[in-house]
Design a protein around this motif. Structure first.
Motif, PDB file in Angstrom:
ATOM      1  N   TYR A   1       0.841  -1.206   0.000  1.00  0.00           N
ATOM      2  CA  TYR A   1       0.000   0.000   0.000  1.00  0.00           C
ATOM      3  C   TYR A   1       0.880   1.261   0.000  1.00  0.00           C
ATOM      4  N   LEU A   2       1.896   1.247   0.862  1.00  0.00           N
ATOM      5  CA  LEU A   2       2.808   2.399   0.925  1.00  0.00           C
ATOM      6  C   LEU A   2       3.482   2.648  -0.415  1.00  0.00           C
ATOM      7  N   ARG A   3       3.973   1.570  -1.033  1.00  0.00           N
ATOM      8  CA  ARG A   3       4.644   1.707  -2.330  1.00  0.00           C
ATOM      9  C   ARG A   3       3.686   2.234  -3.386  1.00  0.00           C
ATOM     10  N   GLN A   4       2.452   1.732  -3.344  1.00  0.00           N
ATOM     11  CA  GLN A   4       1.450   2.167  -4.315  1.00  0.00           C
ATOM     12  C   GLN A   4       1.167   3.667  -4.161  1.00  0.00           C
ATOM     13  N   LEU A   5       0.968   4.103  -2.910  1.00  0.00           N
ATOM     14  CA  LEU A   5       0.676   5.521  -2.698  1.00  0.00           C
ATOM     15  C   LEU A   5       1.849   6.399  -3.087  1.00  0.00           C
ATOM     16  N   ARG A   6       3.046   5.934  -2.773  1.00  0.00           N
ATOM     17  CA  ARG A   6       4.214   6.730  -3.138  1.00  0.00           C
ATOM     18  C   ARG A   6       4.329   6.832  -4.657  1.00  0.00           C
ATOM     19  N   ALA A   7       4.081   5.711  -5.354  1.00  0.00           N
ATOM     20  CA  ALA A   7       4.151   5.749  -6.821  1.00  0.00           C
ATOM     21  C   ALA A   7       3.137   6.755  -7.371  1.00  0.00           C
ATOM     22  N   VAL A   8       1.924   6.758  -6.815  1.00  0.00           N
ATOM     23  CA  VAL A   8       0.901   7.690  -7.296  1.00  0.00           C
ATOM     24  C   VAL A   8       1.343   9.137  -7.040  1.00  0.00           C
ATOM     25  N   LEU A   9       1.834   9.421  -5.839  1.00  0.00           N
ATOM     26  CA  LEU A   9       2.296  10.786  -5.523  1.00  0.00           C
ATOM     27  C   LEU A   9       3.394  11.232  -6.482  1.00  0.00           C
ATOM     28  N   ARG A  10       4.284  10.312  -6.805  1.00  0.00           N
ATOM     29  CA  ARG A  10       5.380  10.657  -7.712  1.00  0.00           C
ATOM     30  C   ARG A  10       4.894  10.830  -9.146  1.00  0.00           C
ATOM     31  N   TYR A  11       3.956   9.974  -9.581  1.00  0.00           N
ATOM     32  CA  TYR A  11       3.390  10.135 -10.923  1.00  0.00           C
ATOM     33  C   TYR A  11       2.733  11.508 -11.045  1.00  0.00           C
ATOM     34  N   LEU A  12       2.093  11.931  -9.958  1.00  0.00           N
ATOM     35  CA  LEU A  12       1.401  13.218  -9.972  1.00  0.00           C
ATOM     36  C   LEU A  12       2.376  14.382  -9.837  1.00  0.00           C
ATOM     37  N   GLU A  13       3.619  14.066  -9.519  1.00  0.00           N
ATOM     38  CA  GLU A  13       4.670  15.074  -9.322  1.00  0.00           C
ATOM     39  C   GLU A  13       4.313  16.097  -8.264  1.00  0.00           C
ATOM     40  N   ILE A  14       3.724  15.576  -7.146  1.00  0.00           N
ATOM     41  CA  ILE A  14       3.357  16.506  -6.069  1.00  0.00           C
ATOM     42  C   ILE A  14       4.143  16.233  -4.791  1.00  0.00           C
ATOM     43  N   CYS A  15       4.951  15.143  -4.762  1.00  0.00           N
ATOM     44  CA  CYS A  15       5.730  14.807  -3.570  1.00  0.00           C
ATOM     45  C   CYS A  15       6.902  13.959  -4.044  1.00  0.00           C
ATOM     46  N   ASP A  16       8.098  14.194  -3.472  1.00  0.00           N
ATOM     47  CA  ASP A  16       9.232  13.398  -3.965  1.00  0.00           C
ATOM     48  C   ASP A  16       9.292  12.008  -3.321  1.00  0.00           C
ATOM     49  N   GLY A  17       8.478  11.778  -2.293  1.00  0.00           N
ATOM     50  CA  GLY A  17       8.351  10.426  -1.745  1.00  0.00           C
ATOM     51  C   GLY A  17       9.596   9.888  -1.059  1.00  0.00           C
ATOM     52  N   ASN A  18      10.415  10.790  -0.530  1.00  0.00           N
ATOM     53  CA  ASN A  18      11.655  10.328   0.091  1.00  0.00           C
ATOM     54  C   ASN A  18      11.455  10.019   1.577  1.00  0.00           C
ATOM     55  N   MET A  19      11.369   8.735   1.905  1.00  0.00           N
ATOM     56  CA  MET A  19      11.106   8.345   3.295  1.00  0.00           C
ATOM     57  C   MET A  19      12.276   8.637   4.206  1.00  0.00           C
ATOM     58  N   GLU A  20      13.504   8.429   3.687  1.00  0.00           N
ATOM     59  CA  GLU A  20      14.693   8.664   4.513  1.00  0.00           C
ATOM     60  C   GLU A  20      14.793  10.129   4.921  1.00  0.00           C
ATOM     61  N   GLU A  21      14.446  11.039   3.990  1.00  0.00           N
ATOM     62  CA  GLU A  21      14.539  12.470   4.298  1.00  0.00           C
ATOM     63  C   GLU A  21      13.270  13.024   4.929  1.00  0.00           C
TER      64      GLU A  21
END
Ligand code: ADP
Ligand code: MG
Ligand code: ZN
Length: 476
Positions: free
Chosen positions: A168-188
């Motif tokens: 689920y986390l990976r899916q949401l991150r992929a969507v956010l990145r496709y939309l170019e609204i969040c860089d999805g960097n968990m470490e940062e």
């Protein structure tokens, strides 16, 4: 007794707007402490917040991409608490009337598709950052992050295992990145996750006491923390100890969760509508305008890749993990239409190089056009598949075109039957014993002869012709 886990995630995603949510300060990361601040984000008396329209646009993108219903009227609320990284003494968030509700996404685990409900999405502001000097009795605060826009995405308790939570986390991150609204960097920390987990006897449908887990800054941490916590809850229940609702912190080094505080309740925060901000009104036209700009999303792209290119769904999943990787693949396929061959090279050689060189696909040392040129050389028989690997390595290290490398190094495949025939005869005359053995029934030696011919031609002989000629000589 067997138990089943129940998991719901709260995700905070930092939005990639240039300025903060309620003032014009820059959101740029890494500036000297407290240089991106103003009276508004510092919470000085008498200032008024002004909502950044881009934040609403971006939130609408995510809301539509996750099938939510957008509220025509939503409200900002004050969440009151004291902490030194929160200069106003309250966080502006949304509470009773969030911008979006009732969405869902699909995940796939072990080949099974599942629907995960999204309870709500709301906008809020980030807090500042505290740093604690281990050698001095002081803490420092940096307000550059104060007022950076976040969206919180709350899921339904629909996940049943740490693997599902990870998917689920990976899916949401992929969507956010496709939309170019969040860089999805968990470490940062631009993509953060709190995980709520409880267990219950398998086959029952009431919820157990939930624990909220924090402090996980990678996908692996989330899965490890959940696995540990599910086991800890089982042991507690079997020992007859009652679980209390609380917040626990994941300690990755020790591999355990540690109690942080009893769970706070909503009323502890004295939420109330922020009188400084008007209700947010969003009409159908605004929603339509945003909907029209949505890109093709990961699920759609994956399905199209399987359909249009006839590649396995596993390949499609890897290739669509980011828009840039998918674009790379498609650019290459346009120039070399054997999609499965392109997929093999991208998932194999290209991803391996990016990993060792720690580069993104945009920085790939081999462009999709160059990769297509290489594949054409193999396809037209100019070089063998084996030589292609060394040409590829040269392309990576020198940045040269494959044709140039093949020409300069004299790697053109030998397809001249007479020339290969000569080598075949020489190899056979040098290995009389093996020839006798082969004819006596040790047919496994065939590979040995092929190897000798390839060695003598430094890999350049066309393997198909080598095979044919050897067969002709040996089986005569
Ligand atoms: P809070 O602000 O108290 O954390 P939220 O409503 O923001 O509450 O988030 C609650 C999260 O916990 C949701 O993701 C929800 O799916 C999840 N959740 C609720 N009840 C349970 C439960 N019994 N077990 C596991 N997760 C739960
Ligand atoms: Mg919470
Ligand atoms: Zn500011």
């Amino acid at each position: 007794m067997t138990y089943e886990a129940v998991i719901g995630l709260e995700i905070h995603a930092q939005l990639l707007t240039k300025t903060k949510i309620f003032c014009g300060c820059s959101t740029e990361f890494g500036a000297p402490p407290n240089t991106h601040t103003c009276p508004v984000c510092l919470g000085m008396p008498g200032v008024l917040p002004v909502l950044n329209r881009k934040v609403v646009d971006y939130t609408l993108r995510m809301s539509l991409a996750t099938n939510c219903t957008v509220a025509h009227e939503s409200r900002f609320a004050r969440k009151n608490y004291f902490y030194p990284d929160l200069p106003k003494g309250y966080q502006i968030s949304q509470y009773e009337l969030p911008i979006a509700e009732h969405g869902h996404v699909f995940i796939e685990v072990n080949g099974e598709k599942q629907r995960i409900g999204i309870t709500r999405i709301h906008m809020e502001e980030d807090a500042g950052k505290l740093t604690h000097d281990p050698n001095l009795p002081i803490s420092a605060v940096d307000f550059n992050r104060t007022g950076v826009p976040l969206i919180e995405i709350v899921s339904e308790p629909d996940m049943r295992s740490p693997q599902e939570a990870g998917a689920y986390l990976r899916q949401l991150r992929a969507v956010l990145r496709y939309l170019e609204i969040c860089d999805g960097n968990m470490e940062e920390g631009s993509f953060r996750c709190d995980a709520n987990v409880s267990i219950r006897p398998s086959g029952t449908d009431t919820f157990g006491t939930r624990i909220e887990l924090k402090n996980m800054n990678s996908f692996r941490h989330v899965e490890n923390a959940l696995t540990y916590e599910i086991e800890r809850q089982k042991v507690s229940i079997e020992d007859g100890r009652e679980l209390v609702q609380e917040t626990r912190l994941w300690d990755e080094d020790k591999g355990v969760t540690v109690s942080m505080r009893g769970k706070e309740e909503a009323h502890d925060y004295r939420y109330f509508p922020d009188p400084d901000l008007l209700p947010l009104v969003i009409d159908e036209a605004w929603i339509d305008e945003v909907r029209a700009t949505l890109p093709e999303l990961p699920d759609e792209k994956r399905a199209r890749f399987v359909e249009a290119y006839d590649i396995p769904s596993y390949d499609a999943e890897v290739l669509t993990s980011s828009r840039a990787l998918a674009d790379y693949f498609e650019t290459c396929v346009k120039q070399f239409p054997e999609a499965k061959t392109v997929s093999n090279w991208v998932m194999g050689s290209i991803l391996a190089v990016l990993k060792t060189e720690n580069k993104t696909i945009e920085e790939s040392p081999v462009s999709p056009e160059r990769l297509a040129e290489l594949l054409r050389l193999i396809d037209s028989g100019v070089i063998s598949g084996k030589i292609a690997k060394t040409v590829f390595d040269d392309m990576v290290s020198t940045g040269k075109a494959p044709e140039a490398i093949v020409r300069e190094k004299g790697l053109v495949q030998v397809t001249d039957t007479d020339a290969i025939s000569e080598v075949v005869n020489q190899v056979l005359s040098e290995h009389e014993q093996e020839v006798t053995d082969y004819k006596g029934g040790k047919t496994k030696l065939f590979g040995f002869f092929v190897g000798q011919v390839m060695k003598a031609t430094r890999g350049k002989a066309n393997p198909k012709i080598v095979n044919e000629l050897l067969k002709k000589e040996l089986d005569a």
